[in-house]
Write a protein that holds these residues in place. Structure first.
Motif, PDB file in Angstrom:
ATOM      1  N   TYR A 158       0.949  -1.263  -0.084  1.00  0.00           N
ATOM      2  CA  TYR A 158       0.003   0.056  -0.070  1.00  0.00           C
ATOM      3  C   TYR A 158       0.680   1.181   0.041  1.00  0.00           C
ATOM      4  O   TYR A 158       0.391   2.326  -0.213  1.00  0.00           O
ATOM      5  CB  TYR A 158      -1.062   0.002   1.255  1.00  0.00           C
ATOM      6  N   ASN A 159       1.997   1.086   0.399  1.00  0.00           N
ATOM      7  CA  ASN A 159       3.094   2.443   0.300  1.00  0.00           C
ATOM      8  C   ASN A 159       4.589   2.111  -0.368  1.00  0.00           C
ATOM      9  O   ASN A 159       4.788   0.763  -0.218  1.00  0.00           O
ATOM     10  CB  ASN A 159       3.130   3.178   1.518  1.00  0.00           C
ATOM     11  N   GLN A 160       5.239   2.810  -0.559  1.00  0.00           N
ATOM     12  CA  GLN A 160       6.544   2.999  -1.098  1.00  0.00           C
ATOM     13  C   GLN A 160       7.380   2.022  -0.075  1.00  0.00           C
ATOM     14  O   GLN A 160       8.178   1.323  -0.582  1.00  0.00           O
ATOM     15  CB  GLN A 160       7.175   4.040  -1.422  1.00  0.00           C
ATOM     16  N   ILE A 161       7.341   2.204   0.865  1.00  0.00           N
ATOM     17  CA  ILE A 161       8.148   1.709   2.217  1.00  0.00           C
ATOM     18  C   ILE A 161       8.015   0.325   2.197  1.00  0.00           C
ATOM     19  O   ILE A 161       8.873  -0.732   2.022  1.00  0.00           O
ATOM     20  CB  ILE A 161       7.881   2.177   3.574  1.00  0.00           C
ATOM     21  N   ALA A 162       6.816  -0.306   2.114  1.00  0.00           N
ATOM     22  CA  ALA A 162       6.254  -1.571   2.164  1.00  0.00           C
ATOM     23  C   ALA A 162       6.736  -2.246   0.616  1.00  0.00           C
ATOM     24  O   ALA A 162       7.284  -3.326   0.763  1.00  0.00           O
ATOM     25  CB  ALA A 162       4.918  -1.950   2.463  1.00  0.00           C
ATOM     26  N   PHE A 163       6.546  -1.701  -0.203  1.00  0.00           N
ATOM     27  CA  PHE A 163       6.955  -2.057  -1.485  1.00  0.00           C
ATOM     28  C   PHE A 163       8.342  -2.318  -1.724  1.00  0.00           C
ATOM     29  O   PHE A 163       8.912  -3.583  -2.313  1.00  0.00           O
ATOM     30  CB  PHE A 163       6.436  -1.059  -2.918  1.00  0.00           C
ATOM     31  N   LYS A 164       9.303  -1.196  -1.114  1.00  0.00           N
ATOM     32  CA  LYS A 164      10.651  -1.548  -1.151  1.00  0.00           C
ATOM     33  C   LYS A 164      10.963  -2.640  -0.368  1.00  0.00           C
ATOM     34  O   LYS A 164      11.988  -3.733  -0.823  1.00  0.00           O
ATOM     35  CB  LYS A 164      11.459  -0.424  -0.579  1.00  0.00           C
ATOM     36  N   MET A 165      10.585  -3.052   0.809  1.00  0.00           N
ATOM     37  CA  MET A 165      10.737  -4.245   1.762  1.00  0.00           C
ATOM     38  C   MET A 165      10.520  -5.396   1.055  1.00  0.00           C
ATOM     39  O   MET A 165      11.171  -6.421   1.305  1.00  0.00           O
ATOM     40  CB  MET A 165      10.089  -3.975   3.191  1.00  0.00           C
ATOM     41  N   TYR A 166       9.244  -5.473   0.651  1.00  0.00           N
ATOM     42  CA  TYR A 166       8.782  -6.715   0.179  1.00  0.00           C
ATOM     43  C   TYR A 166       9.434  -7.279  -1.219  1.00  0.00           C
ATOM     44  O   TYR A 166       9.846  -8.142  -1.416  1.00  0.00           O
ATOM     45  CB  TYR A 166       7.215  -6.921  -0.133  1.00  0.00           C
ATOM     46  N   SER A 167       9.840  -6.212  -1.970  1.00  0.00           N
ATOM     47  CA  SER A 167      10.565  -6.523  -3.362  1.00  0.00           C
ATOM     48  C   SER A 167      11.831  -6.852  -2.691  1.00  0.00           C
ATOM     49  O   SER A 167      12.471  -7.904  -3.588  1.00  0.00           O
ATOM     50  CB  SER A 167      10.948  -5.165  -3.917  1.00  0.00           C
ATOM     51  N   GLY A 168      12.571  -6.056  -1.833  1.00  0.00           N
ATOM     52  CA  GLY A 168      13.901  -6.769  -1.394  1.00  0.00           C
ATOM     53  C   GLY A 168      13.927  -8.138  -0.926  1.00  0.00           C
ATOM     54  O   GLY A 168      14.997  -8.924  -1.079  1.00  0.00           O
ATOM     55  N   ALA A 169      12.770  -8.379  -0.063  1.00  0.00           N
ATOM     56  CA  ALA A 169      12.776  -9.797   0.431  1.00  0.00           C
ATOM     57  C   ALA A 169      12.567 -10.751  -0.598  1.00  0.00           C
ATOM     58  O   ALA A 169      13.372 -11.914  -0.631  1.00  0.00           O
ATOM     59  CB  ALA A 169      11.527  -9.879   1.505  1.00  0.00           C
ATOM     60  N   LEU A 170      11.887 -10.517  -1.697  1.00  0.00           N
ATOM     61  CA  LEU A 170      11.795 -11.463  -2.723  1.00  0.00           C
ATOM     62  C   LEU A 170      13.067 -11.535  -3.503  1.00  0.00           C
ATOM     63  O   LEU A 170      13.524 -12.571  -3.837  1.00  0.00           O
ATOM     64  CB  LEU A 170      10.712 -10.872  -3.821  1.00  0.00           C
ATOM     65  N   HIS A 171      13.588 -10.261  -3.846  1.00  0.00           N
ATOM     66  CA  HIS A 171      15.006 -10.458  -4.320  1.00  0.00           C
ATOM     67  C   HIS A 171      16.167 -11.494  -3.679  1.00  0.00           C
ATOM     68  O   HIS A 171      16.561 -12.167  -4.323  1.00  0.00           O
ATOM     69  CB  HIS A 171      15.347  -8.881  -4.529  1.00  0.00           C
ATOM     70  N   ASN A 172      16.057 -11.092  -2.315  1.00  0.00           N
ATOM     71  CA  ASN A 172      17.382 -11.734  -1.324  1.00  0.00           C
ATOM     72  C   ASN A 172      16.681 -13.262  -1.398  1.00  0.00           C
ATOM     73  O   ASN A 172      17.695 -14.048  -1.410  1.00  0.00           O
ATOM     74  CB  ASN A 172      17.074 -11.107  -0.037  1.00  0.00           C
ATOM     75  N   THR A 173      15.380 -13.596  -1.186  1.00  0.00           N
ATOM     76  CA  THR A 173      15.059 -15.011  -1.184  1.00  0.00           C
ATOM     77  C   THR A 173      15.356 -15.748  -2.526  1.00  0.00           C
ATOM     78  O   THR A 173      16.067 -16.910  -2.676  1.00  0.00           O
ATOM     79  CB  THR A 173      13.682 -15.197  -0.764  1.00  0.00           C
ATOM     80  N   ALA A 174      15.147 -14.937  -3.769  1.00  0.00           N
ATOM     81  CA  ALA A 174      15.356 -15.742  -5.103  1.00  0.00           C
ATOM     82  C   ALA A 174      16.894 -15.904  -5.338  1.00  0.00           C
ATOM     83  O   ALA A 174      17.280 -16.898  -5.891  1.00  0.00           O
ATOM     84  CB  ALA A 174      14.689 -14.749  -6.085  1.00  0.00           C
ATOM     85  N   ASN A 175      17.856 -14.780  -4.534  1.00  0.00           N
ATOM     86  CA  ASN A 175      18.952 -15.201  -4.659  1.00  0.00           C
ATOM     87  C   ASN A 175      20.016 -15.898  -3.799  1.00  0.00           C
ATOM     88  O   ASN A 175      21.010 -16.732  -3.900  1.00  0.00           O
ATOM     89  CB  ASN A 175      19.837 -13.822  -4.896  1.00  0.00           C
ATOM     90  N   ASN A 176      19.040 -16.473  -2.748  1.00  0.00           N
ATOM     91  CA  ASN A 176      19.660 -16.906  -1.667  1.00  0.00           C
ATOM     92  C   ASN A 176      19.253 -18.320  -1.646  1.00  0.00           C
ATOM     93  O   ASN A 176      19.843 -19.358  -0.979  1.00  0.00           O
ATOM     94  CB  ASN A 176      19.696 -16.469  -0.095  1.00  0.00           C
ATOM     95  N   VAL A 177      18.243 -19.004  -2.453  1.00  0.00           N
ATOM     96  CA  VAL A 177      17.673 -20.398  -2.489  1.00  0.00           C
ATOM     97  C   VAL A 177      18.450 -21.202  -3.595  1.00  0.00           C
ATOM     98  O   VAL A 177      18.688 -20.631  -4.738  1.00  0.00           O
ATOM     99  CB  VAL A 177      16.153 -20.388  -2.891  1.00  0.00           C
TER     100      VAL A 177
END
Length: 178
Positions: A158-177
């Motif tokens: 719903y906001n830019q902060i959440a978008f940044k955090m969720y996008s970052g979490a997805l990027h990190n998970t995809a790169n670490n699995v």
């Protein structure tokens, strides 16, 4: 694991406008509407949603219940109750992980191919956004690794902060699995 990453996306938008099979409601234990996402979903779905929710008798934290979507673009609403943040020493992370898993289990059971989640527990329930984002992505990733019937999971911020955090979490998970 690229196949799992291709089935998860993060967007900044309004959960009630999503054209998916099901949206997830970050509900309270009563399932009778409330503030934030919960209130917005109830308003957009119309009074029949509240009628159906009354018959469910509530929902414990970490579990999920399903109703029709009524006036929403989504056919279904999966209501899940995330934990209230109490400092992290009361099993909040485990309960949040379980809220996502319970929602996805219902989606699988009802042959739901596409589902959109809001940030569960990050609003009025006070869960730290960065922590919640990591748990949300890990829970969805773990489920999609095992279950192939869900084609698309959208994490709607719903906001830019959440978008940044969720996008970052997805990027990190995809790169670490591996």
């Amino acid at each position: 694991m690229t196949e799992v990453a291709e089935r998860i996306s993060v967007i900044m938008d309004d959960i009630v406008t999503q054209h998916v099979d099901a949206i997830v409601n970050a509900a309270n234990n009563s399932l009778l509407g409330g503030e934030g996402v919960d209130g917005a979903i109830h308003r957009a779905a119309g009074p029949k949603l509240l009628e159906e929710c009354r018959k469910l008798g509530g929902c414990p934290t970490g579990e999920a219940r399903i109703t029709k979507g009524y006036s929403l673009p989504a056919k279904w609403v999966i209501h899940t109750v995330g934990p209230v943040w109490k400092g992290g020493m009361h099993g909040e992370e485990k309960m949040l992980y379980r809220a996502y898993q319970s929602s996805l289990e219902l989606a699988h059971q009802y042959d739901i191919g596409s589902i959109a989640f809001p940030g569960i527990s990050i609003g009025a329930y006070g869960f730290p956004v960065e922590r919640a984002a990591g748990i949300a992505v890990r829970s969805v990733w773990d489920f999609l690794t095992e279950v192939k019937t869900i084609d698309e999971v959208i994490l709607v911020c719903y906001n830019q902060i959440a978008f940044k955090m969720y996008s970052g979490a997805l990027h990190n998970t995809a790169n670490n699995v591996k």
